[in-house]
Write a protein that holds these residues in place. Structure first.
Motif, PDB file in Angstrom:
ATOM      1  N   LYS A  48       9.861   0.603   5.853  1.00 51.87           N
ATOM      2  CA  LYS A  48       9.324   1.691   6.664  1.00 51.87           C
ATOM      3  C   LYS A  48       9.358   1.377   8.156  1.00 51.87           C
ATOM      4  N   GLU A  49       9.545   0.109   8.488  1.00 52.39           N
ATOM      5  CA  GLU A  49       9.551  -0.290   9.892  1.00 52.39           C
ATOM      6  C   GLU A  49      10.770   0.283  10.610  1.00 52.39           C
ATOM      7  N   ILE A  51      12.175  -0.855  13.159  1.00 53.72           N
ATOM      8  CA  ILE A  51      13.017  -1.961  13.608  1.00 53.72           C
ATOM      9  C   ILE A  51      12.505  -3.249  12.990  1.00 53.72           C
ATOM     10  N   LYS A  52      13.419  -4.118  12.607  1.00 53.58           N
ATOM     11  CA  LYS A  52      13.058  -5.443  12.094  1.00 53.58           C
ATOM     12  C   LYS A  52      14.210  -6.395  12.391  1.00 53.58           C
ATOM     13  N   ILE A  53      13.912  -7.668  12.352  1.00 53.54           N
ATOM     14  CA  ILE A  53      14.954  -8.688  12.491  1.00 53.54           C
ATOM     15  C   ILE A  53      15.389  -9.097  11.097  1.00 53.54           C
ATOM     16  N   ILE A  54      16.687  -9.155  10.883  1.00 52.32           N
ATOM     17  CA  ILE A  54      17.222  -9.615   9.607  1.00 52.32           C
ATOM     18  C   ILE A  54      18.083 -10.848   9.859  1.00 52.32           C
ATOM     19  N   MET A  55      17.903 -11.854   8.995  1.00 55.57           N
ATOM     20  CA  MET A  55      18.577 -13.138   9.166  1.00 55.57           C
ATOM     21  C   MET A  55      19.254 -13.584   7.879  1.00 55.57           C
ATOM     22  N   GLN A  56      20.363 -14.287   8.027  1.00 56.56           N
ATOM     23  CA  GLN A  56      20.951 -14.957   6.874  1.00 56.56           C
ATOM     24  C   GLN A  56      19.944 -15.982   6.359  1.00 56.56           C
ATOM     25  N   ARG A  57      19.685 -15.974   5.073  1.00 54.42           N
ATOM     26  CA  ARG A  57      18.758 -16.943   4.495  1.00 54.42           C
ATOM     27  C   ARG A  57      19.469 -18.199   4.014  1.00 54.42           C
ATOM     28  N   ILE A  58      20.757 -18.080   3.679  1.00 57.92           N
ATOM     29  CA  ILE A  58      21.559 -19.223   3.251  1.00 57.92           C
ATOM     30  C   ILE A  58      22.601 -19.470   4.327  1.00 57.92           C
ATOM     31  N   SER A  59      22.549 -20.648   4.954  1.00 61.75           N
ATOM     32  CA  SER A  59      23.437 -20.923   6.071  1.00 61.75           C
ATOM     33  C   SER A  59      23.693 -22.424   6.143  1.00 61.75           C
ATOM     34  N   GLY A  60      24.102 -22.907   7.306  1.00 60.92           N
ATOM     35  CA  GLY A  60      24.367 -24.326   7.466  1.00 60.92           C
ATOM     36  C   GLY A  60      25.112 -24.613   8.749  1.00 60.92           C
ATOM     37  N   VAL A  84       9.189  -8.950  10.690  1.00 57.66           N
ATOM     38  CA  VAL A  84       8.525  -7.808  11.324  1.00 57.66           C
ATOM     39  C   VAL A  84       7.502  -8.351  12.301  1.00 57.66           C
ATOM     40  N   MET A  85       7.544  -7.875  13.532  1.00 56.77           N
ATOM     41  CA  MET A  85       6.660  -8.381  14.569  1.00 56.77           C
ATOM     42  C   MET A  85       5.262  -7.764  14.454  1.00 56.77           C
ATOM     43  N   LYS A  86       4.257  -8.535  14.847  1.00 59.61           N
ATOM     44  CA  LYS A  86       2.902  -8.006  14.950  1.00 59.61           C
ATOM     45  C   LYS A  86       2.861  -6.946  16.045  1.00 59.61           C
ATOM     46  N   ASP A  87       1.866  -6.090  15.982  1.00 59.53           N
ATOM     47  CA  ASP A  87       1.796  -4.950  16.896  1.00 59.53           C
ATOM     48  C   ASP A  87       1.909  -5.352  18.361  1.00 59.53           C
ATOM     49  N   GLU A  88       1.280  -6.450  18.735  1.00 60.90           N
ATOM     50  CA  GLU A  88       1.290  -6.837  20.154  1.00 60.90           C
ATOM     51  C   GLU A  88       2.641  -7.362  20.624  1.00 60.90           C
ATOM     52  N   LYS A  90       5.674  -5.830  19.482  1.00 66.28           N
ATOM     53  CA  LYS A  90       6.671  -4.850  19.046  1.00 66.28           C
ATOM     54  C   LYS A  90       7.808  -4.671  20.055  1.00 66.28           C
ATOM     55  N   ASN A  91       7.541  -4.945  21.331  1.00 64.20           N
ATOM     56  CA  ASN A  91       8.609  -4.798  22.329  1.00 64.20           C
ATOM     57  C   ASN A  91       9.342  -6.111  22.585  1.00 64.20           C
ATOM     58  N   TYR A  92       9.140  -7.093  21.703  1.00 66.89           N
ATOM     59  CA  TYR A  92       9.794  -8.389  21.854  1.00 66.89           C
ATOM     60  C   TYR A  92      10.954  -8.585  20.878  1.00 66.89           C
ATOM     61  N   TYR A  93      11.364  -7.561  20.162  1.00 63.89           N
ATOM     62  CA  TYR A  93      12.398  -7.749  19.138  1.00 63.89           C
ATOM     63  C   TYR A  93      13.697  -8.298  19.720  1.00 63.89           C
ATOM     64  N   GLN A  94      14.179  -7.696  20.799  1.00 60.41           N
ATOM     65  CA  GLN A  94      15.437  -8.164  21.389  1.00 60.41           C
ATOM     66  C   GLN A  94      15.302  -9.600  21.886  1.00 60.41           C
ATOM     67  N   PHE A  95      14.145  -9.917  22.447  1.00 59.96           N
ATOM     68  CA  PHE A  95      13.902 -11.270  22.940  1.00 59.96           C
ATOM     69  C   PHE A  95      13.980 -12.279  21.797  1.00 59.96           C
ATOM     70  N   PHE A  96      13.305 -11.991  20.682  1.00 63.11           N
ATOM     71  CA  PHE A  96      13.285 -12.939  19.572  1.00 63.11           C
ATOM     72  C   PHE A  96      14.647 -13.061  18.892  1.00 63.11           C
TER      73      PHE A  96
END
Length: 201
Positions: A48-49, A51-60, A84-88, A90-96
């Motif tokens: 439902k979010e 925006i969220k960050i999605i990452m490869q879980r299997i890597s190396g 998913v970022m905490k409410d405070e 929410k505008n840090y997605y690109q930064f993270f």
């Protein structure tokens, strides 16, 4: 239940291999979202979010962290970590997402948690939570947002490396790394010491 054909309840199902640095390729699989047939599903809030960050879980390797932003509420397979970022924040997605893709945090993760292994490793939530995160000034935050938005909205393969390099320079400066420290992370660093010291956002 994974299908190739689409129906009204069919959604894209992203896998780890679909995640690249800062972008997502078209999913090759789909899922019929029938909750009566799905077992051990992930929490509903993930889908439902906006925006969220999605990452490869299997890597190396030396760059084990691979992350992108999802703004389409897409479903993900177990081979992806969702953040998913905490409410405070929410505008840090690109930064993270910029930090997670940076050479600095990849170097830190590979040297502290995966031993620079070329074998596949599980990108651990526990380890991700211990990554050192610098607090950006508003100026830095907006600079990170601007470049990540450009990469997303105007993706150009010929410019991708230069954008990533600029984000890396900004990250080094954010963490107050000296030129000698940068050279430990990047032995073939492209800037001279003078160029690095004069680099500003």
């Amino acid at each position: 239940l994974i299908l190739e054909e689409k129906s009204d309840k069919t959604h894209e199902l992203l896998e780890g291999k679909d995640i690249k640095r800062f972008y997502v390729i078209k999913a090759s699989n789909h899922i019929i979202w029938d909750l009566d047939e799905i077992h051990r599903k992930r929490p509903d809030y993930l889908w439902k979010e906006p925006i969220k960050i999605i990452m490869q879980r299997i890597s190396g390797g030396k760059m084990p962290l691979v992350a992108a932003l999802d703004k389409q509420k897409r479903k993900t397979f177990a081979s992806i970590n969702n953040i998913v970022m905490k409410d405070e924040y929410k505008n840090y997605y690109q930064f993270f997402v910029a930090l997670l893709n940076s050479k600095l945090l990849n170097w830190y993760y590979a040297n502290n948690f995966s031993n620079n292994s070329n074998l596949t490793v599980n990108i651990s939530k526990t380890f991700l939570e211990t990554l050192p995160i610098a607090t950006p000034t508003e100026k830095y935050l907006q600079a990170f947002i601007k470049i990540v938005d450009i990469i997303e909205e105007e993706y150009d393969d010929s410019k991708h490396s230069s954008y990533c390099n600029e984000l890396d320079y900004m990250t080094y400066k954010l963490y107050n790394l000296t030129y000698e420290e940068v050279k430990i992370i990047e032995p073939n660093f492209s800037l001279s010491e003078k160029e690095y010291n004069e680099f500003t956002i």
